[in-house]
Design a protein around this motif. Structure first.
Motif, PDB file in Angstrom:
ATOM      1  N   UNK A 198      -7.390  -5.992   7.706  1.00  0.00           N
ATOM      2  CA  UNK A 198      -8.019  -4.707   7.009  1.00  0.00           C
ATOM      3  C   UNK A 198      -7.613  -3.328   7.292  1.00  0.00           C
ATOM      4  N   UNK A 199      -7.183  -3.167   8.551  1.00  0.00           N
ATOM      5  CA  UNK A 199      -6.484  -1.927   9.205  1.00  0.00           C
ATOM      6  C   UNK A 199      -5.140  -1.823   8.141  1.00  0.00           C
ATOM      7  N   UNK A 206      -6.121  -9.989  -0.946  1.00  0.00           N
ATOM      8  CA  UNK A 206      -6.812 -10.852  -0.454  1.00  0.00           C
ATOM      9  C   UNK A 206      -5.929 -11.619   0.623  1.00  0.00           C
ATOM     10  N   UNK A 265      -8.649 -10.516  11.009  1.00  0.00           N
ATOM     11  CA  UNK A 265      -9.261 -10.036  10.055  1.00  0.00           C
ATOM     12  C   UNK A 265      -9.323  -8.486  10.176  1.00  0.00           C
ATOM     13  N   UNK A 295       0.795  -1.011   0.043  1.00  0.00           N
ATOM     14  CA  UNK A 295      -0.046  -0.095   0.111  1.00  0.00           C
ATOM     15  C   UNK A 295       0.815   1.300   0.069  1.00  0.00           C
ATOM     16  N   UNK A 344      -4.647  -2.642   5.275  1.00  0.00           N
ATOM     17  CA  UNK A 344      -5.044  -2.206   4.083  1.00  0.00           C
ATOM     18  C   UNK A 344      -5.379  -3.386   3.117  1.00  0.00           C
ATOM     19  N   UNK A 345      -5.648  -4.643   3.519  1.00  0.00           N
ATOM     20  CA  UNK A 345      -6.296  -5.700   2.949  1.00  0.00           C
ATOM     21  C   UNK A 345      -7.654  -5.570   2.233  1.00  0.00           C
ATOM     22  N   UNK A 346      -7.890  -5.939   1.141  1.00  0.00           N
ATOM     23  CA  UNK A 346      -9.057  -5.696   0.416  1.00  0.00           C
ATOM     24  C   UNK A 346     -10.211  -6.665   0.952  1.00  0.00           C
ATOM     25  N   UNK A 347      -9.754  -7.992   1.075  1.00  0.00           N
ATOM     26  CA  UNK A 347     -10.663  -8.966   1.612  1.00  0.00           C
ATOM     27  C   UNK A 347     -10.019 -10.412   2.127  1.00  0.00           C
ATOM     28  N   UNK A 348     -10.661 -11.303   2.263  1.00  0.00           N
ATOM     29  CA  UNK A 348      -9.982 -12.510   3.019  1.00  0.00           C
ATOM     30  C   UNK A 348     -10.511 -13.795   2.299  1.00  0.00           C
ATOM     31  N   UNK A 359       0.028   0.179  -5.238  1.00  0.00           N
ATOM     32  CA  UNK A 359      -0.926   0.256  -4.137  1.00  0.00           C
ATOM     33  C   UNK A 359      -2.309   0.110  -4.289  1.00  0.00           C
ATOM     34  N   UNK A 360      -2.657   0.322  -5.644  1.00  0.00           N
ATOM     35  CA  UNK A 360      -4.021  -0.069  -5.902  1.00  0.00           C
ATOM     36  C   UNK A 360      -4.635  -1.569  -6.219  1.00  0.00           C
ATOM     37  N   UNK A 361      -3.586  -2.417  -5.905  1.00  0.00           N
ATOM     38  CA  UNK A 361      -3.818  -3.872  -6.190  1.00  0.00           C
ATOM     39  C   UNK A 361      -4.676  -4.437  -5.155  1.00  0.00           C
ATOM     40  N   UNK A 362      -5.736  -4.927  -5.553  1.00  0.00           N
ATOM     41  CA  UNK A 362      -6.476  -5.893  -4.487  1.00  0.00           C
ATOM     42  C   UNK A 362      -5.796  -6.851  -3.832  1.00  0.00           C
TER      43      UNK A 362
END
Lengths: 97, 121, 763
Positions: free
Chosen positions: B95-96, B80, B91, B69, B98-102, B75-78
């Motif tokens: 997220x904090x 997981x 989780x 990030x 900078x993760x997009x999802x899991x 930095x824009x790459x998603x």
């Protein structure tokens, strides 16, 4: 509206309009402020909401400045994405005669 | 063009499972063994999406995500995150960072592909 | 790669993780409090659990889960890893290893033991510190009281059993009417910063049903006041779907924290709250957003082809630039047409190679099938022999000794040697895994015998050929058992002797003059020489009046059927004596001996070759036979003079060397190569040191030279021959036998010990 044809500038959009491109696009538009502008969106493969925001803010700004802000060509992806997210650009697209 | 996935995991088993699953689903897969290597190969890999583990030697998943990030180009790459249980605390930290999802491990191939499809165009 | 292969990899990885786990726990046991050590231990268990989950190995998963939970308490400083805690953890590591093995090989595990440990681990996680108990592992056959509580991890999650059937009814959409939801989706700037994208979320939402959308741009400022990465847009969506609210929430699963989301079911279709808003229907084909435009394979190939042609040109230019480098030119010339001939294949290979390069960018190791390495080692062995034969035939045919051929041969010899060393190095591995296994053996025996033992390992990174490592575990296991069972005293006896209650066993590995030396030292009572001696007399091993040095008495314990334990204990009941240990060490081309100090303990020293594939040997002639004597055994060579030879007894002879006498052993006689003893003055004596410590002079007829020979097992190709360790093929193509020096020396001692082996004619 198109009285000062000589001052018209063209901006070609990058294929990927993601988070990174939002800032760049913002700067490019700011630099073109004060001129009529034609935007070429024919190369766009992917567009995110942030760049749509920048473009719409541009349209709003140009409108306040009473200058023209039009899309000359838009790619399928660009058109479909804006439709998907409920952003109306029809009135900005140059109509073919 | 195939979508490019960078996977970062220190477990050879998981790396292989990811490789097989992703290749079968038509992705191009680049693999790194920990956060440090993940950041090193980032440019070469130029991924459309990243899948990373959390517990890793040298640089863990949190540090790796922060590293991505902070990178102006990537930095824009998603991203997981692979987590073993539905561990709320982890989780949250991911997220904090900078993760997009899991994706919950042990991952179900369909869910993995689904999650990737969800965060990529 | 298929699932089975991945599973195989998983088990390989488990082995590494288990080793990591154990060494980490042992470090903690030694007082190491480095957070990275705890992390590594945690990761090891975590990783096993993760993989096991993928393969549905439930027993392994549930045990690893409880173990991991307890380790997490240590990691977060909620549990101090004191000795009692670590005792439980080390045992848990053993059980984890057993479960892993059972998962791989079928087999079963001691379920009572793993249940007991699960309880202990859970107790630790719940903050109950176990009582230090001196009692050796209590039998686990306690009546299983109420079923163990379900594992509760520290987040308070409890596994909840559920069935999908429960949901079906609830999720069933009302017949006819599809419900309509109104969704207000307000992203925050963070949503974009974390790589989520409103357009993709809306795309997924639109796939759930019939969607109309209104984008609220009210917050959007003019360009000069715009912050390009802030969220201004928000959306009101009306979605007609039969997928239910959960499906809608799932779409926003990753974005939930970074947006405001309101979802409401509209009961009355007439009073649509969104009515006053201009809603855009989103009915169209969304395929463009699903995937990147598909590029036909042909196009891709064309692109790659272009790229590869470009590369060829680049290569040609580069080669031309350094035109002096003929080799490079030749390479690029041969490569270019090959690539043009198969552009598709090369493109595929290139992308695969690029992928691999990326994958292994920071990987300093590769994994290779042992078979391949073995094959390579065999081939190099043949190369060494072939090179020796070539050298020999050149020497025989070209008496002028054309210098260029000789120089070339010399270079070839050097290269061959280097290749051989490098290839052998591939198979060299640290003894660490074997040493690590020993700590478990120590724990188990300590438990069984009620002794308190500390194992210290040193030099575990000492490398030795894998073939040696594989064969090391068994003798070492017996020796460790022996050291704890027989060597160390009970805590009471130790305290009475003024020692600490805890005994120490020290396992050391080091390189010494081209061999690996492994030492096993205990601080126990040492060898009770009187008892050993008496037993040897009782068993008719030695004459009652035999005059033996302390060292010779100590070494009696290596004799077949020798055991000084008063009673057969559980451990020695496994039926292995030190004679078996000695034989397996000897089979490896090694030596073993013991030195002991009464009251202070014993030291077993094993010396083994670094590899079982090659050997530096002295080629000698005995009764017209060519033999090879391992160079490591030879102390010096000498030409005996008649005055130095002394006869005694019927046919015993001694040779005096610098004022000390040393028994003279006629190799030809011992091996039955000849019927009568050779005249020492006509031959050469090789002074050798045997594992018993004593020196012997081996008589041979002549020395041909020194060379490295490739060992060919006699057992594998023929049969075991007493006194002969193996065979080799010499430069002239003849087979030569490699002498087993220790066996020869032992045989020469026939008069004081009962013959261990009957020396039948060899060959």
């Amino acid at each position: 509206m198109a009285s000062k044809k000589t001052a018209q500038k063209t901006l070609s959009l990058a294929p990927v309009l993601d988070l990174n491109e939002a800032t760049a696009l913002h700067e490019k538009l700011l630099a073109l402020k004060g001129s009529d502008i034609v935007i070429d969106a024919s190369a766009v493969e992917r567009v995110g909401a942030l760049c749509v925001q920048v473009l719409m803010a541009g349209a709003k700004t140009w409108e306040e400045d009473h200058l023209s802000f039009t899309f000359s060509k838009v790619s399928d992806a660009f058109e479909k994405t804006t439709q998907l997210i409920g952003v109306e650009i029809d009135h900005l697209v140059a109509k073919e005669i | 063009m195939k979508k490019r996935v960078l996977t970062v995991d220190d477990s050879r088993t998981i790396r292989n499972m990811l490789l097989v699953t992703l290749n079968n689903a038509g992705f191009e897969t680049i693999q790194a063994e920990d956060g440090v290597e993940g950041l090193e190969v980032l440019e070469e890999a130029n991924p459309d999406v990243i899948v990373t583990d959390i517990n890793m030697p040298r640089l863990d998943g949190f540090g790796f995500i922060e590293g991505v990030r902070k990178n102006d180009r990537y930095r824009a790459i998603p991203i997981l995150v692979l987590t073993t249980e539905s561990d709320a605390e982890k989780k949250n930290r991911a997220r904090q960072a900078g993760a997009t999802g899991w994706i919950v491990k042990p991952f179900d191939p369909t869910k993995l592909i689904d999650a990737i499809e969800r965060v990529t165009a | 790669m298929d699932m089975n292969e991945i599973k195989e990899i998983f088990f390989q990885e488990c082995e590494e993780q288990l080793a990591e786990l154990e060494s980490g726990l042992l470090k903690l046991n030694d007082g190491d409090r480095d957070p990275e050590t705890v992390n590594a231990v945690f990761r090891a268990v975590h990783s096993i659990k993760g993989g096991a989950g993928a393969f549905g190995l439930d027993d392994l998963v549930s045990f690893a889960h409880v173990f991991e939970t307890t380790l997490d308490c240590v990691r977060s400083n909620r549990l101090d890893p004191g000795p009692e805690v670590l005792k439980v953890m080390l045992k848990s590591a053993d059980v984890l290893a057993d479960l892993t093995n059972a998962a791989r090989d079928g087999g079963s595990v001691d379920e009572a033991r793993s249940r007991q440990l699960i309880k202990e681990l859970e107790a630790l996680a719940n903050g109950e510190v176990p009582q230090a108990s001196a009692a050796p592992a209590e039998p686990v056959a306690k009546p299983v009281a109420a079923a163990a509580p379900p594992p509760v991890n520290d987040e308070g999650f409890q596994p909840v059993a559920f069935s999908f059937d429960d949901f079906d009814a609830a999720e069933e959409p009302p017949l006819m009417e599809m419900p309509t939801y109104e969704i207000v989706f307000k992203p925050k700037s963070d949503l974009y910063a974390k790589g989520n994208e409103a357009t993709l979320l809306l795309r997924d939402l639109s796939r759930l049903g019939e969607m109309s959308i209104h984008c609220d741009m009210g917050a959007l400022p003019t360009l000069d006041r715009l912050s390009p990465e802030s969220a201004y847009f928000f959306w009101k969506i009306s979605l007609k779907t039969d997928k239910g609210e959960d499906a809608i929430r799932t779409v926003f699963e990753f974005a939930e924290w970074d947006c405001d989301l309101e979802i409401s079911l509209i009961e009355d279709e007439v009073a649509q709250p969104g009515e006053e808003l201009p809603m855009q229907p989103v009915p169209f084909d969304l395929s463009i957003l699903d995937d990147e435009p598909a590029i036909s394979v042909g196009v891709v190939e064309e692109e790659e082809q272009l790229a590869s042609r470009q590369q060829d040109r680049d290569a040609a230019v580069a080669a031309a630039a350094t035109a002096s480098n003929v080799l490079q030119m030749a390479q690029s010339a041969t490569r270019a047409p090959a690539e043009k001939a198969a552009p598709a294949a090369s493109a595929a290979a290139q992308s695969a190679a690029a992928q691999q390069a990326a994958a292994s960018a920071a990987t300093p190791t590769i994994r290779v099938d042992l078979d391949r390495v073995d094959r390579l080692i065999n081939l190099v062995g043949e190369l060494v022999i072939n090179q020796a034969m070539l050298s020999q035939s050149v020497v025989e045919n070209d008496t002028n000794g054309t210098s260029s051929i000789n120089m070339g041969l010399e270079e070839l010899q050097q290269l061959t040697r280097e290749i051989q060393d490098s290839v052998m190095a591939i198979r060299a591995q640290p003894v660490k895994p074997v040493f690590q296994r020993m700590s478990r053996i120590v724990r188990e025996i300590a438990d069984m015998t009620g002794k308190s033992v500390r194992l210290i390992t040193e030099g575990e990174n000492t490398e030795v050929d894998k073939t040696v490592i594989d064969k090391l575990a068994e003798p070492l296991t017996h020796m460790i058992r022996n050291a704890v069972d027989h060597g160390l005293e009970t805590p009471e006896k130790r305290l009475a002797a003024g020692k600490s209650a805890e005994g120490t066993v020290r396992l050391t590995a080091k390189h010494r003059s081209g061999r690996i030396v492994i030492e096993l030292a205990d601080d126990g009572a040492g060898i009770n020489r009187e008892k050993v001696r008496q037993k040897a007399i009782d068993n008719d091993l030695i004459a009652a009046d035999a005059n033996l040095s302390d060292e010779e008495i100590d070494n009696l314990i290596f004799h077949a059927g020798f055991s000084t334990a008063d009673k057969i204990s559980d451990i020695s009941g496994r039926g292995v004596g030190m004679d078996v240990v000695k034989r397996s060490i000897q089979a490896l081309g090694g030596r073993i001996n013991i030195s002991s100090k009464p009251g202070h303990g014993s030291v077993f020293t094993m010396s083994l070759p670094l590899t079982l594939a090659v050997l530096d040997g002295m080629v000698v002639t005995v009764a017209n036979q060519t033999l090879v004597v391992p160079l490591t055994a030879i102390v010096e060579t000498l030409q005996p003079e008649a005055s130095a030879i002394h006869s005694f007894g019927a046919n015993q002879r001694l040779i005096s060397i610098r004022n000390s006498f040393c028994p003279l052993v006629d190799v030809g006689r011992i091996l039955n190569f000849r019927a009568i003893q050779a005249n020492p003055v006509e031959g050469v004596a090789l002074l050798v040191e045997s594992e018993g410590g004593g020196q012997r002079a081996l008589m041979v007829d002549a020395i041909q030279g020194q060379r490295q020979v490739v060992i060919k097992s006699l057992e594998a190709n023929y049969t075991h021959v007493p006194g002969i360790a193996a065979a080799t093929i010499l430069g002239d193509g003849r087979v030569a036998l490699i002498l087993d020096v220790d066996a020869i020396v032992a045989a020469s001692r026939g008069q004081s010990l009962k013959p261990e082996m009957s020396l039948a004619a060899a060959g």
